[in-house]
Motif scaffolding. Sequence first.
Motif, PDB file in Angstrom:
ATOM      1  N   GLU A  39       0.847  -1.188   0.000  1.00 36.55           N
ATOM      2  CA  GLU A  39       0.000   0.000   0.000  1.00 36.55           C
ATOM      3  C   GLU A  39       0.883   1.239   0.000  1.00 36.55           C
ATOM      4  O   GLU A  39       1.965   1.235   0.595  1.00 36.55           O
ATOM      5  N   TRP A  40       0.384   2.307  -0.652  1.00 33.92           N
ATOM      6  CA  TRP A  40       1.110   3.570  -0.683  1.00 33.92           C
ATOM      7  C   TRP A  40       0.097   4.707  -0.554  1.00 33.92           C
ATOM      8  O   TRP A  40      -0.259   5.346  -1.535  1.00 33.92           O
ATOM      9  N   PRO A  41      -0.396   4.957   0.652  1.00 36.45           N
ATOM     10  CA  PRO A  41      -1.396   6.003   0.866  1.00 36.45           C
ATOM     11  C   PRO A  41      -0.756   7.392   0.957  1.00 36.45           C
ATOM     12  O   PRO A  41      -0.481   7.901   2.044  1.00 36.45           O
ATOM     13  N   LYS A  42      -0.509   8.019  -0.186  1.00 35.37           N
ATOM     14  CA  LYS A  42       0.194   9.301  -0.223  1.00 35.37           C
ATOM     15  C   LYS A  42      -0.506  10.373   0.599  1.00 35.37           C
ATOM     16  O   LYS A  42       0.142  11.244   1.168  1.00 35.37           O
ATOM     17  N   GLY A  43      -1.827  10.302   0.679  1.00 31.81           N
ATOM     18  CA  GLY A  43      -2.571  11.297   1.446  1.00 31.81           C
ATOM     19  C   GLY A  43      -2.377  11.181   2.946  1.00 31.81           C
ATOM     20  O   GLY A  43      -2.843  12.036   3.701  1.00 31.81           O
ATOM     21  N   LEU A  44      -1.672  10.170   3.386  1.00 29.28           N
ATOM     22  CA  LEU A  44      -1.396   9.964   4.806  1.00 29.28           C
ATOM     23  C   LEU A  44      -0.081  10.626   5.219  1.00 29.28           C
ATOM     24  O   LEU A  44       0.230  10.710   6.395  1.00 29.28           O
ATOM     25  N   THR A  45       0.655  11.119   4.250  1.00 30.47           N
ATOM     26  CA  THR A  45       1.965  11.702   4.524  1.00 30.47           C
ATOM     27  C   THR A  45       1.836  13.195   4.831  1.00 30.47           C
ATOM     28  O   THR A  45       0.828  13.818   4.491  1.00 30.47           O
ATOM     29  N   PRO A  46       2.846  13.770   5.478  1.00 35.21           N
ATOM     30  CA  PRO A  46       2.790  15.213   5.744  1.00 35.21           C
ATOM     31  C   PRO A  46       2.703  16.008   4.442  1.00 35.21           C
ATOM     32  O   PRO A  46       3.255  15.600   3.415  1.00 35.21           O
ATOM     33  N   SER A  47       2.027  17.128   4.507  1.00 32.68           N
ATOM     34  CA  SER A  47       1.918  17.988   3.328  1.00 32.68           C
ATOM     35  C   SER A  47       3.310  18.467   2.910  1.00 32.68           C
ATOM     36  O   SER A  47       4.255  18.486   3.713  1.00 32.68           O
ATOM     37  N   THR A  48       3.421  18.870   1.670  1.00 30.36           N
ATOM     38  CA  THR A  48       4.699  19.378   1.164  1.00 30.36           C
ATOM     39  C   THR A  48       5.152  20.578   1.983  1.00 30.36           C
ATOM     40  O   THR A  48       6.322  20.686   2.349  1.00 30.36           O
TER      41      THR A  48
END
Length: 119
Positions: A39-48
Amino acid sequence: MSVRVRRVYDPPEPDDGVRVLVDRLWPRGVSRAAARVDEWPKGLTPSTGLRRWYHAGEGSYEEFARRYEAELAAPEAAQLLDGVRESVRRGPVTLLTSAKSPECSHTAVLVRLLEADRP
């Protein structure tokens, strides 16, 4: 159930369970086949913006963690976090990151939140 953190550059291990990449950008020098990411939930990462602010050394880790938790409360991120929580309930989950010091990165915040929900 368990949550663990490993660097994405480390080879997969049989007891990794579900392997979740928690970085916004794909790590340099690692093929998708070698990483074996489930899985790679990009929306779970800190904002840019938050990521750049923290890496520029403008604030403390504690402030970064507080701001990141606020981002995780947004509907999309909260839904993705719930999905990872469900994976943790079913079995082991390994959070993958390219961070050199995962213990003072966003992954430590995720582990704390995921482990707080465990029975």
